[in-house]
Design a protein around this motif. Structure first.
Motif, mmCIF file in Angstrom:
data_model
loop_
_atom_site.group_PDB
_atom_site.id
_atom_site.type_symbol
_atom_site.label_atom_id
_atom_site.label_comp_id
_atom_site.label_asym_id
_atom_site.label_seq_id
_atom_site.Cartn_x
_atom_site.Cartn_y
_atom_site.Cartn_z
ATOM 1 N N GLY A 102 -6.597 -0.347 2.105
ATOM 2 C CA GLY A 102 -5.185 -0.034 2.245
ATOM 3 C C GLY A 102 -4.233 -1.126 1.848
ATOM 4 O O GLY A 102 -3.035 -0.866 1.689
ATOM 5 N N TYR A 103 -4.701 -2.355 1.705
ATOM 6 C CA TYR A 103 -3.822 -3.392 1.173
ATOM 7 C C TYR A 103 -4.389 -3.882 -0.152
ATOM 8 O O TYR A 103 -5.500 -3.514 -0.527
ATOM 9 C CB TYR A 103 -3.638 -4.535 2.176
ATOM 10 N N TYR A 104 -3.594 -4.673 -0.867
ATOM 11 C CA TYR A 104 -3.841 -4.878 -2.283
ATOM 12 C C TYR A 104 -4.060 -6.349 -2.617
ATOM 13 O O TYR A 104 -3.124 -7.128 -2.698
ATOM 14 C CB TYR A 104 -2.677 -4.287 -3.090
ATOM 15 N N PHE A 105 -5.329 -6.666 -2.828
ATOM 16 C CA PHE A 105 -5.735 -8.024 -3.172
ATOM 17 C C PHE A 105 -5.343 -8.407 -4.587
ATOM 18 O O PHE A 105 -4.982 -9.543 -4.858
ATOM 19 C CB PHE A 105 -7.262 -8.147 -3.092
ATOM 20 N N SER A 106 -5.506 -7.452 -5.500
ATOM 21 C CA SER A 106 -5.333 -7.769 -6.917
ATOM 22 C C SER A 106 -4.469 -6.699 -7.551
ATOM 23 O O SER A 106 -4.598 -5.519 -7.222
ATOM 24 C CB SER A 106 -6.687 -7.798 -7.626
ATOM 25 N N TRP A 107 -3.610 -7.149 -8.462
ATOM 26 C CA TRP A 107 -2.673 -6.243 -9.122
ATOM 27 C C TRP A 107 -2.818 -6.348 -10.645
ATOM 28 O O TRP A 107 -3.136 -7.422 -11.179
ATOM 29 C CB TRP A 107 -1.238 -6.609 -8.755
ATOM 30 N N GLY A 108 -2.545 -5.256 -11.333
ATOM 31 C CA GLY A 108 -2.400 -5.312 -12.777
ATOM 32 C C GLY A 108 -1.095 -6.006 -13.142
ATOM 33 O O GLY A 108 -0.267 -6.304 -12.271
#
Lengths: 117, 107
Positions: A102-108
């Motif tokens: 549900g949370y975001y370690f890595s992003w484009g």
């Protein structure tokens, strides 16, 4: 290292469709979901939806239901987000993100989609 | 839908200041809260998850606290590289939601 590389900027006319890709590397693709988040110019972050790269299950934002489809291709570790019937207020930077519960370690790096006649 | 109220929307501060950003939920979310930092033209970066767990590599001047409905992000000693916009995000339930953002600018 973990990388999410998105496709390039797009310019579309109102009513058209756009399909943004997000190629993952550096981790086991099917072990995490992918979420899509967009950001209109000068605005905050808006969650669009999530897809499980393991089994393809999806959950979409209510306001985009019927216009958005998220898919994955596990053979190429790539996620896709298609948005149809584009309107001017869909103009935004679209991000994919590796979803860890549900949370975001890595992003484009983001893909700018401009909708203009 | 869980609504989030993040405040303030704009915070003017000086290097060395202690700053506190608040995020309030419309219903309890236990500790299912993350904080992100975003700089202009860049993707957001994860700072904190599970309300208070610092992501690897994030400086210890960042800290998070709270549970239930009220959460805070504290920067203990503001550095020049910390001038950015900060967002909270709940992942207790779908749809995931973000706060409106807090821009931390140079005073």
């Amino acid at each position: 290292q973990v990388q999410l590389v998105q496709s390039g900027a797009e310019v579309k006319k109102p009513g058209a469709s756009v399909k943004v890709s997000c190629k993952a590397s550096g981790y086991t693709f099917t072990s995490y979901g992918i979420s899509w988040v967009r950001q209109a110019p000068g605005q905050g972050l808006e969650w669009m939806g999530w897809i499980s790269a393991y089994n393809g299950n999806t959950n979409y934002a209510q306001k985009l239901q019927g216009r958005v489809t998220m898919t994955t291709d596990t053979s190429t570790s790539t996620a896709y987000m298609e948005l149809r019937s584009l309107r001017s207020d869909d103009t935004a930077v679209y991000y994919c993100a590796r979803d860890f519960s549900g949370y975001y370690f890595s992003w484009g790096q983001g893909t700018l989609v401009t909708v203009s006649s | 839908v869980i609504w989030m109220t993040q405040s303030p929307s704009l915070l003017s501060a000086s290097t060395g200041d202690r700053v506190i950003i608040s995020c309030r939920m419309s219903q309890g979310i236990s500790s299912y809260l993350a904080w992100y930092q975003q700089k202009p033209g860049k993707a957001p970066e994860l700072l904190i998850y599970a309300a208070s767990t610092l992501q690897s590599g994030v400086p210890s001047r960042f800290s998070g606290s709270g549970s239930g409905t009220d959460f805070t992000l504290t920067i203990s000693c503001l550095q020049s590289e910390d001038f950015a916009t900060y967002y909270c995000q709940q992942y207790y339930s779908f749809p995931r939601t973000f706060g409106q953002g807090t821009k931390v600018e140079i005073k």
